[in-house]
Design a protein around this motif. Structure first.
Motif, PDB file in Angstrom:
ATOM      1  N   GLU A 277       6.169  36.487   5.242  1.00  0.00           N
ATOM      2  CA  GLU A 277       5.726  35.277   6.176  1.00  0.00           C
ATOM      3  C   GLU A 277       6.620  33.872   5.780  1.00  0.00           C
ATOM      4  OE1 GLU A 277       1.726  33.995   4.984  1.00  0.00           O
ATOM      5  OE2 GLU A 277       0.942  36.221   5.090  1.00  0.00           O
ATOM      6  N   GLU A 278       6.663  32.752   6.393  1.00  0.00           N
ATOM      7  CA  GLU A 278       7.360  31.782   6.287  1.00  0.00           C
ATOM      8  C   GLU A 278       6.897  30.934   5.321  1.00  0.00           C
ATOM      9  OE1 GLU A 278       8.340  28.420   9.301  1.00  0.00           O
ATOM     10  OE2 GLU A 278       8.380  30.216  10.369  1.00  0.00           O
ATOM     11  N   TYR A 279       7.590  30.327   4.360  1.00  0.00           N
ATOM     12  CA  TYR A 279       7.293  29.202   3.357  1.00  0.00           C
ATOM     13  C   TYR A 279       6.976  28.016   4.076  1.00  0.00           C
ATOM     14  CZ  TYR A 279       7.179  27.183  -1.059  1.00  0.00           C
ATOM     15  OH  TYR A 279       6.689  26.219  -2.139  1.00  0.00           O
ATOM     16  N   ASN A 280       6.043  27.252   3.670  1.00  0.00           N
ATOM     17  CA  ASN A 280       5.553  26.071   4.155  1.00  0.00           C
ATOM     18  C   ASN A 280       5.675  25.042   3.122  1.00  0.00           C
ATOM     19  OD1 ASN A 280       4.806  23.778   5.660  1.00  0.00           O
ATOM     20  ND2 ASN A 280       3.193  24.759   6.637  1.00  0.00           N
ATOM     21  N   LEU A 281       6.959  24.529   2.934  1.00  0.00           N
ATOM     22  CA  LEU A 281       7.077  23.692   1.535  1.00  0.00           C
ATOM     23  C   LEU A 281       6.238  22.145   1.939  1.00  0.00           C
ATOM     24  CD1 LEU A 281       8.791  22.800  -0.625  1.00  0.00           C
ATOM     25  CD2 LEU A 281      10.467  21.805   0.588  1.00  0.00           C
ATOM     26  N   GLY A 282       6.084  21.833   3.175  1.00  0.00           N
ATOM     27  CA  GLY A 282       5.235  20.352   3.292  1.00  0.00           C
ATOM     28  C   GLY A 282       3.970  20.689   2.979  1.00  0.00           C
ATOM     29  N   LEU A 283       3.248  21.861   3.356  1.00  0.00           N
ATOM     30  CA  LEU A 283       2.189  22.220   3.023  1.00  0.00           C
ATOM     31  C   LEU A 283       1.476  22.104   1.457  1.00  0.00           C
ATOM     32  CD1 LEU A 283      -0.894  22.747   4.315  1.00  0.00           C
ATOM     33  CD2 LEU A 283      -0.184  25.155   4.198  1.00  0.00           C
ATOM     34  N   HIS A 284       2.705  22.764   0.738  1.00  0.00           N
ATOM     35  CA  HIS A 284       2.659  23.090  -0.712  1.00  0.00           C
ATOM     36  C   HIS A 284       2.732  21.345  -1.339  1.00  0.00           C
ATOM     37  CE1 HIS A 284       3.775  27.396  -0.510  1.00  0.00           C
ATOM     38  NE2 HIS A 284       2.436  27.120  -0.850  1.00  0.00           N
ATOM     39  N   ILE A 285       3.622  20.798  -0.834  1.00  0.00           N
ATOM     40  CA  ILE A 285       3.576  19.082  -1.368  1.00  0.00           C
ATOM     41  C   ILE A 285       2.395  18.383  -1.005  1.00  0.00           C
ATOM     42  CG2 ILE A 285       4.949  17.171  -1.228  1.00  0.00           C
ATOM     43  CD1 ILE A 285       7.433  18.813  -0.707  1.00  0.00           C
ATOM     44  N   ALA A 286       1.816  18.655   0.076  1.00  0.00           N
ATOM     45  CA  ALA A 286       0.691  18.004   0.637  1.00  0.00           C
ATOM     46  C   ALA A 286      -0.648  18.470  -0.673  1.00  0.00           C
ATOM     47  CB  ALA A 286       0.166  18.265   1.899  1.00  0.00           C
ATOM     48  N   ALA A 287      -0.586  19.751  -0.803  1.00  0.00           N
ATOM     49  CA  ALA A 287      -1.528  20.119  -1.890  1.00  0.00           C
ATOM     50  C   ALA A 287      -1.655  19.686  -3.143  1.00  0.00           C
ATOM     51  CB  ALA A 287      -1.626  21.735  -1.937  1.00  0.00           C
ATOM     52  N   VAL A 288      -0.288  19.403  -3.522  1.00  0.00           N
ATOM     53  CA  VAL A 288      -0.213  18.718  -4.886  1.00  0.00           C
ATOM     54  C   VAL A 288      -0.787  17.434  -4.900  1.00  0.00           C
ATOM     55  CG1 VAL A 288       1.429  17.646  -6.566  1.00  0.00           C
ATOM     56  CG2 VAL A 288       1.799  19.997  -5.623  1.00  0.00           C
ATOM     57  N   PHE A 289      -0.533  16.487  -3.582  1.00  0.00           N
ATOM     58  CA  PHE A 289      -1.260  15.319  -3.658  1.00  0.00           C
ATOM     59  C   PHE A 289      -2.674  15.224  -3.264  1.00  0.00           C
ATOM     60  CE2 PHE A 289       3.221  14.072  -2.879  1.00  0.00           C
ATOM     61  CZ  PHE A 289       3.507  13.245  -3.908  1.00  0.00           C
ATOM     62  N   ILE A 290      -3.459  16.380  -2.582  1.00  0.00           N
ATOM     63  CA  ILE A 290      -4.458  16.205  -2.367  1.00  0.00           C
ATOM     64  C   ILE A 290      -5.269  16.871  -3.897  1.00  0.00           C
ATOM     65  CG2 ILE A 290      -6.372  18.018  -1.521  1.00  0.00           C
ATOM     66  CD1 ILE A 290      -4.329  18.301   1.052  1.00  0.00           C
ATOM     67  N   ILE A 291      -4.778  17.638  -4.523  1.00  0.00           N
ATOM     68  CA  ILE A 291      -5.313  18.117  -5.670  1.00  0.00           C
ATOM     69  C   ILE A 291      -5.303  16.604  -6.707  1.00  0.00           C
ATOM     70  CG2 ILE A 291      -4.759  19.312  -7.991  1.00  0.00           C
ATOM     71  CD1 ILE A 291      -3.986  21.468  -6.182  1.00  0.00           C
ATOM     72  N   LEU A 292      -4.065  15.878  -6.765  1.00  0.00           N
ATOM     73  CA  LEU A 292      -4.078  14.681  -7.483  1.00  0.00           C
ATOM     74  C   LEU A 292      -5.318  13.511  -6.998  1.00  0.00           C
ATOM     75  CD1 LEU A 292      -2.432  12.855  -9.549  1.00  0.00           C
ATOM     76  CD2 LEU A 292      -1.231  11.904  -7.388  1.00  0.00           C
ATOM     77  N   VAL A 293      -5.371  13.580  -5.733  1.00  0.00           N
ATOM     78  CA  VAL A 293      -6.479  12.426  -5.354  1.00  0.00           C
ATOM     79  C   VAL A 293      -7.970  13.141  -5.633  1.00  0.00           C
ATOM     80  CG1 VAL A 293      -7.631  11.556  -3.260  1.00  0.00           C
ATOM     81  CG2 VAL A 293      -5.017  11.654  -3.387  1.00  0.00           C
ATOM     82  N   ALA A 294      -8.240  14.138  -5.659  1.00  0.00           N
ATOM     83  CA  ALA A 294      -9.432  15.007  -5.960  1.00  0.00           C
ATOM     84  C   ALA A 294      -9.458  14.748  -7.380  1.00  0.00           C
ATOM     85  CB  ALA A 294      -9.299  16.285  -5.494  1.00  0.00           C
ATOM     86  N   SER A 295      -8.623  15.011  -8.130  1.00  0.00           N
ATOM     87  CA  SER A 295      -8.715  14.812  -9.848  1.00  0.00           C
ATOM     88  C   SER A 295      -9.131  13.278 -10.029  1.00  0.00           C
ATOM     89  CB  SER A 295      -7.265  15.156 -10.244  1.00  0.00           C
ATOM     90  OG  SER A 295      -7.144  16.639 -10.223  1.00  0.00           O
ATOM     91  N   LEU A 296      -8.329  12.506  -9.369  1.00  0.00           N
ATOM     92  CA  LEU A 296      -8.718  11.090  -9.755  1.00  0.00           C
ATOM     93  C   LEU A 296     -10.232  10.562  -9.350  1.00  0.00           C
ATOM     94  CD1 LEU A 296      -5.242   9.270  -8.507  1.00  0.00           C
ATOM     95  CD2 LEU A 296      -6.143   9.617 -10.935  1.00  0.00           C
ATOM     96  N   PHE A 297     -10.623  11.147  -8.360  1.00  0.00           N
ATOM     97  CA  PHE A 297     -11.828  10.777  -7.728  1.00  0.00           C
ATOM     98  C   PHE A 297     -12.707  11.611  -8.829  1.00  0.00           C
ATOM     99  CE2 PHE A 297     -15.618  12.254  -5.499  1.00  0.00           C
ATOM    100  CZ  PHE A 297     -15.998  10.827  -5.057  1.00  0.00           C
ATOM    101  N   GLY A 298     -12.657  12.738  -9.253  1.00  0.00           N
ATOM    102  CA  GLY A 298     -13.435  13.196 -10.558  1.00  0.00           C
ATOM    103  C   GLY A 298     -13.613  12.535 -11.842  1.00  0.00           C
ATOM    104  N   ILE A 299     -12.283  11.846 -11.986  1.00  0.00           N
ATOM    105  CA  ILE A 299     -12.030  11.091 -13.160  1.00  0.00           C
ATOM    106  C   ILE A 299     -12.707   9.862 -13.210  1.00  0.00           C
ATOM    107  CG2 ILE A 299     -10.632   9.933 -14.882  1.00  0.00           C
ATOM    108  CD1 ILE A 299      -8.625  12.255 -14.300  1.00  0.00           C
ATOM    109  N   PHE A 300     -12.516   8.933 -11.920  1.00  0.00           N
ATOM    110  CA  PHE A 300     -13.048   7.577 -11.897  1.00  0.00           C
ATOM    111  C   PHE A 300     -14.503   7.506 -11.468  1.00  0.00           C
ATOM    112  CE2 PHE A 300      -8.564   6.860 -11.863  1.00  0.00           C
ATOM    113  CZ  PHE A 300      -8.457   6.330 -13.008  1.00  0.00           C
ATOM    114  N   LEU A 301     -14.911   8.678 -10.777  1.00  0.00           N
ATOM    115  CA  LEU A 301     -16.529   8.560 -10.261  1.00  0.00           C
ATOM    116  C   LEU A 301     -17.618   8.288 -11.604  1.00  0.00           C
ATOM    117  CD1 LEU A 301     -18.185   8.689  -7.747  1.00  0.00           C
ATOM    118  CD2 LEU A 301     -18.445  10.941  -8.395  1.00  0.00           C
ATOM    119  N   PRO A 302     -17.472   9.095 -12.531  1.00  0.00           N
ATOM    120  CA  PRO A 302     -18.424   8.630 -13.601  1.00  0.00           C
ATOM    121  C   PRO A 302     -18.294   7.252 -14.180  1.00  0.00           C
ATOM    122  CG  PRO A 302     -17.550  10.625 -14.186  1.00  0.00           C
ATOM    123  CD  PRO A 302     -16.705  10.117 -12.850  1.00  0.00           C
TER     124      PRO A 302
END
Length: 76
Positions: free
Chosen positions: A1-26
């Motif tokens: 299969e073709e490696y999608n670098l852009g999708l993997h970079i986007a996944a890192v930032f999505i995980i970062l945003v979700a983690s920040l949301f989980g940290i600052f929500l409480p």
């Protein structure tokens, strides 16, 4: 299969945003009025987090356990 670098970079930032949301929500919830509702909300999030951790462990052990049980059944 073709490696999608852009999708993997986007996944890192999505995980970062979700983690920040989980940290600052409480923190954001604890600044609200109505301490009873805040305590129940934080308790619900803690329960959900514990459930996710337990389920993750169970899923990771499930394959090995099934293999062991199959080998035990075959040997008898």
């Amino acid at each position: 299969e073709e490696y999608n670098l852009g999708l993997h970079i986007a996944a890192v930032f999505i995980i970062l945003v979700a983690s920040l949301f989980g940290i600052f929500l409480p923190v954001a919830i604890s600044r609200c009025k109505g301490k009873r509702a805040v305590a129940l909300t934080i308790l619900a999030f803690k329960g959900f987090g514990a459930g996710v951790i337990v389920c993750t462990g169970f899923v990771h052990m499930l394959g090995d356990a099934a293999d062991k049980l199959e080998s035990m059944a075959d040997s008898t």
